[in-house]
Design a protein around this motif. Structure first.
Motif, short mmCIF file in Angstrom:
data_model
loop_
_atom_site.label_atom_id
_atom_site.label_comp_id
_atom_site.label_asym_id
_atom_site.label_seq_id
_atom_site.Cartn_x
_atom_site.Cartn_y
_atom_site.Cartn_z
N CYS A 508 1.01 -1.29 0.14
CA CYS A 508 0.04 -0.06 -0.23
C CYS A 508 0.77 0.88 -0.19
O CYS A 508 1.30 1.46 0.72
CB CYS A 508 -1.05 0.10 1.38
N CYS A 511 0.05 3.64 3.46
CA CYS A 511 0.09 3.11 4.79
C CYS A 511 1.72 2.12 4.92
O CYS A 511 1.98 1.83 5.49
CB CYS A 511 -1.13 2.75 5.78
N CYS A 548 -6.81 -1.55 0.84
CA CYS A 548 -5.40 -1.77 1.34
C CYS A 548 -7.10 -1.82 2.49
O CYS A 548 -7.56 -1.58 3.49
CB CYS A 548 -4.88 -0.44 2.19
N CYS A 551 -5.84 0.63 5.48
CA CYS A 551 -6.45 2.36 5.97
C CYS A 551 -7.61 2.15 4.73
O CYS A 551 -8.16 3.93 4.78
CB CYS A 551 -5.18 3.07 5.45
N SER A 553 -7.17 2.28 1.82
CA SER A 553 -6.48 3.27 0.45
C SER A 553 -6.67 1.74 -0.67
O SER A 553 -6.70 1.18 -0.95
CB SER A 553 -5.07 3.97 0.40
ZN ZN Z 1 -2.46 1.84 3.44
#
Ligand code: ZN
Ligand code: ADP
Ligand code: ZN
Length: 803
Positions: A508, A511, A548, A551, A553
């Motif tokens: 990711c 993060c 992800c 997070c 994302s």
């Molecule tokens: Zn992430």
């Protein structure tokens, strides 16, 4: 007389010596360690004589005679023959493989044999002289009479002739024209016979008078005297000089000579290390030393001064370096110190060059070999020390059968020769440091740099923050600024991009999360074909997530980048910089590696960009900045050694900066700055990393707490490979003790290679008395039966890479 011969056919049930009669003609010739040709079934094959005996258990009248001698003197000593026996058992390889791995590849190719006259005045036998008919090199025909053979043997013994094995054209012995100039009295006397008009000839003779009695290469003589080849020819005909063709060895490349020729005044730590090692050497003790010295602490100087003492007391030394990259600089340092007593053996040499270097050792013309892994088999007979520099490097393990580790072979030879071994590293393999902690190896520490410089300051750059700030380039702002600063000051930068490993992982970009296996604490491997993530230790499998899991994302994607792309980006960011790129593509050509380094050391470039081949050994005073573009690439390899490899690499790369008078600085770019391997690499402290990593290994049952054996299966048919792997798994479970764990069978990380499906079983054990026996039994079943069905099976003890 009977010779026991290992024939060059790798197949069960042939993996044992066969008996052959030694014909009358060869009596007294054949010795263990020579190669011969023998009849084998309908064929004639090459083989190695491993022993001689007076009688056989078989019906002697039915034993076939050996047909031909390939060598006239043993090419393998009794030590190496014994070593091959151990090696075959220990690595579960065929004995023939263990024998062949000890010799340069050129010796396995097609060959021709010649008698080479070394000293014609020692040849007095008329029949022999008739055969030579004045030539100094004649092809050797074994059909000649036994009388000639007997004479030949005597001449080989007293050095009048040599039997040369010439391998193909490219590896033929290289020769140069040498001119031997007459002595001064003779020249002075003869110069009067030249006519006044022969100006050029007089000029040459006058030049020769200044070099009377010397032997000079023809080309050099012509260049230095300034006369033509024709004039030289006339002068030779008139007897002022003699021409002789001399064999030369091809010179592998080395960098230009540096300031290391003179032994340095040792620091107290270095002195202590040298004293301890030499004490073991003098008392003939086979101690294994682990020389743990930080980068720039002067380990090489310890090696050099130890070897110096070993040589001066009449013994020989093997110095192993991990791979091609280390060799040009290392070679130079050794040649400066020990001159032509050094042979060099590494993988970038041509087959002919390797053969030349091997012959130098075999003929006892050199006393030190500096070389990569296979140099551990150097045919020395008075070994006094064996050294492995960068002992943690995975290239010390051979990936094909025989799958040996140079460290194990070193320790075996040291025991045989009653001499010490030095394992040197700034970042020892966990296994080695654990052994040193238990007192199996003797630990020697060099905790400071030799010239008392500080270790460079290491800055960790969080690439997630860079991305948040809108920087999508490979270069963070701090690293780019630092590069610009060095360009302004005229100092040099090394940029490191790691591209090691077969597998890719998913990361990711927001993060830094990578997807881990729930059972194994290693990253899952991305399989492009199926879009799946897999763990090849336990077989766990899952889909690649869309977002992800940490997070949410969407910037989660598979990770990978190349040096070429980096080069383009450098050109955009720093158009004025002169860049050298060093990777597999730019160093394919022979000698290019040394040339690039030479250029960089001469200041012909500002930036050296490269892969792991620049991580080690570089020692240039003007490097003040090191940048690691992506530290994460090794960290998330599906490998329980990922953290260790990352820590080692970052420490090694950082060690390239500020080794001399100028101070150094390091920038490490990463998406996971909080990982302990990166945090501790910043601090450049080994012990805390060791403690931390040992904790992880213990928890998950990895080496050095357990040993691992990897058994790999492959077949074109998926159902078959699964079937055999399961059968083998059951066989192992039955044979081994219940304390040993068998993991699998599972699909390998690379599940198909060349249209063959790959499966594997891992054995984890602490103590397994039935290991060798059980594995040998499994291999026997495979070689007699399963192999016929197209299965391939290989056994790798203590694997360094599992793919
Ligand atoms: Zn992430
Ligand atoms: P290492 O192999 O431990 O990384 P090197 O052997 O390459 O370190 O030594 C680092 C530098 O220090 C080299 O330039 C070397 O010539 C120098 N050096 C080593 N020992 C000494 C010493 N005793 N005195 C001065 N310089 C030394
Ligand atoms: Zn797993």
């Amino acid at each position: 007389m009977i010779a026991e011969v290992i024939v060059d056919v790798a197949a069960y049930p042939i993996d044992r010596p066969f008996d052959y009669k030694i014909p009358e003609l060869f009596l007294g010739f054949v010795e263990p360690g020579m190669r011969v040709k023998v009849p084998f079934g309908p064929r004639k094959v090459a083989g190695y004589v491993v022993a001689l005996k007076n009688d056989s258990d078989l019906d002697v009248s039915k034993i076939k005679p050996l047909e031909e001698l390939i060598d006239f003197e043993p090419i393998l000593s009794s030590e190496l023959l014994k070593l091959s026996e151990w090696l075959a058992v220990d690595t579960l390889a065929y004995r023939i493989e263990a024998l062949q791995v000890m010799l340069p590849a050129a010796m396995r190719a097609k060959y021709e044999k010649y008698i080479q006259v070394e000293d014609s005045s020692a040849i007095t036998d008329t029949e022999f002289m008739n055969m030579l008919r004045g030539r100094d090199r004649v092809p050797l025909k074994i059909a000649d009479t036994s009388e000639l053979l007997r004479q030949l043997k005597a001449y080989v013994k007293n050095g009048a002739v040599r039997v040369d094995t010439l391998v193909k054209q490219q590896t033929a012995v290289k020769k140069v024209r040498m001119i031997h100039i007459a002595e001064i009295e003779e020249l002075n006397q003869q110069v009067e016979t030249l006519s006044k008009q022969a100006v050029k000839q007089r000029e040459l003779v006058n030049w020769m008078i200044e070099h009377a009695g010397q032997t000079i290469e023809a080309g050099k003589l012509i260049a230095e005297s300034g006369v033509s080849a024709t004039v030289l020819k006339t002068i030779i005909e008139k007897g002022f000089a003699q021409e002789k063709k001399t064999e030369v060895y091809r010179e592998p490349d080395a960098l230009e000579i540096q300031d290391t020729a003179i032994p340095k005044q040792l620091t107290a730590y270095q002195q202590h290390a040298v004293d301890e090692i030499l004490e073991a050497y003098r008392s003939g003790t086979d101690t294994t030393f682990l020389l743990h010295g930080i980068t720039g602490s002067g380990k090489t100087e310890v090696y050099l001064q130890t070897i110096e003492e070993v040589l001066s007391t009449g013994k020989e030394a093997i110095m192993l370096v991990p791979e091609i990259s280390l060799t040009p600089q290392m070679t130079t340092r050794f040649k400066e110190r020990f001159g032509d007593q050094v042979a060099v053996m590494h993988s970038a040499l041509s087959a002919g060059e390797k053969y030349d270097e091997w012959r130098k050792i075999h003929r006892k013309e050199v006393k030190v070999v500096v070389g990569a892994r296979s140099a551990i088999f150097a045919p020395f007979e008075k070994l006094g020390i064996i050294i492995l520099d960068e002992e943690h490097e995975s290239t010390y393990k051979q990936e094909d059968s025989p799958r040996y580790h140079a460290r194990d072979v070193a320790i075996w030879r040291a025991q045989f020769n009653h001499c010490p071994v030095i394992l040197g590293s700034a970042t020892p393999a966990l296994e080695s440091y654990a052994r040193a902690s238990k007192g199996v190896y003797r630990l020697l520490e060099l905790p400071t740099r030799a010239k008392d410089q500080e270790l460079p300051n290491v800055n960790i750059v969080d690439m997630r923050a860079e991305l948040k700030d809108g920087n999508r380039s490979m270069f963070s702002v701090p690293l780019a600024d630092a590069v610009r600063d060095r360009l302004d000051k005229g100092e040099q930068t090394v940029l490191f991009l790691n591209k090691r490993g077969f597998s890719s992982f998913v990361l990711c970009r927001d993060c830094g999360t990578t997807i881990q296996c729930p059972n194994c604490d290693i990253s899952l491997t991305y399989h492009r074909a199926t879009e799946n993530l897999k763990c090849h230790y336990c077989g766990h499998e899952e889909r690649v997530p869309q977002v992800c899991p940490e997070c949410e994302s969407e910037h989660i994607r598979f990770f990978g980048t190349g040096t070429q792309k980096a080069e383009e980006e450098i050109a955009k960011l720093f158009p004025e910089a002169r860049v050298l790129r060093m990777d597999v593509d730019t160093t394919r050509q022979k000698g290019s590696h040394a040339r690039l380094l030479q250029k960089f050391s001469e200041g012909q470039a500002d930036i050296l960009l490269g892969t792991q081949m620049i991580a080690k050994g570089l020692d240039f005073p003007n490097i003040t900045l090191v940048g690691v573009l992506a530290a994460d690439t090794t960290l998330h390899l599906a490998d329980f050694r990922a953290a260790e490899k990352t820590f080692q690499l970052l420490t090694q790369v950082s060690g390239r900066a500020g080794r001399h008078d100028l101070e150094g600085e390091v920038f490490v770019q990463t998406y996971t700055p909080e990982h302990y391997a990166i945090e501790l690499a910043k601090a450049q402290v080994y012990e805390p990393f060791y403690e931390m990593e040992m904790g992880t290994r213990k928890q998950f049952g990895y080496p050095p707490f357990y040993y691992i054996v990897n058994i790999q299966f492959s077949h074109e048919d998926l159902m078959k490979v699964v079937g055999y792997a399961e059968k083998a798994g059951r066989f192992l479970a039955d044979g081994l003790s219940p304390e040993s764990v068998i993991i699998g069978p599972t699909a390998s990380a690379i599940s198909r290679v060349n249209n063959r499906y790959r499966y594997q079983c891992l054995i984890k054990y602490k103590k397994e008395p039935k290991l060798t026996e059980t594995l040998q039994a499994l291999i026997r079943i495979y070689r007699t039966d399963w192999i016929k069905d197209g299965l391939q099976l290989s056994v790798d003890k203590s694997p360094v890479v599992i793919y």
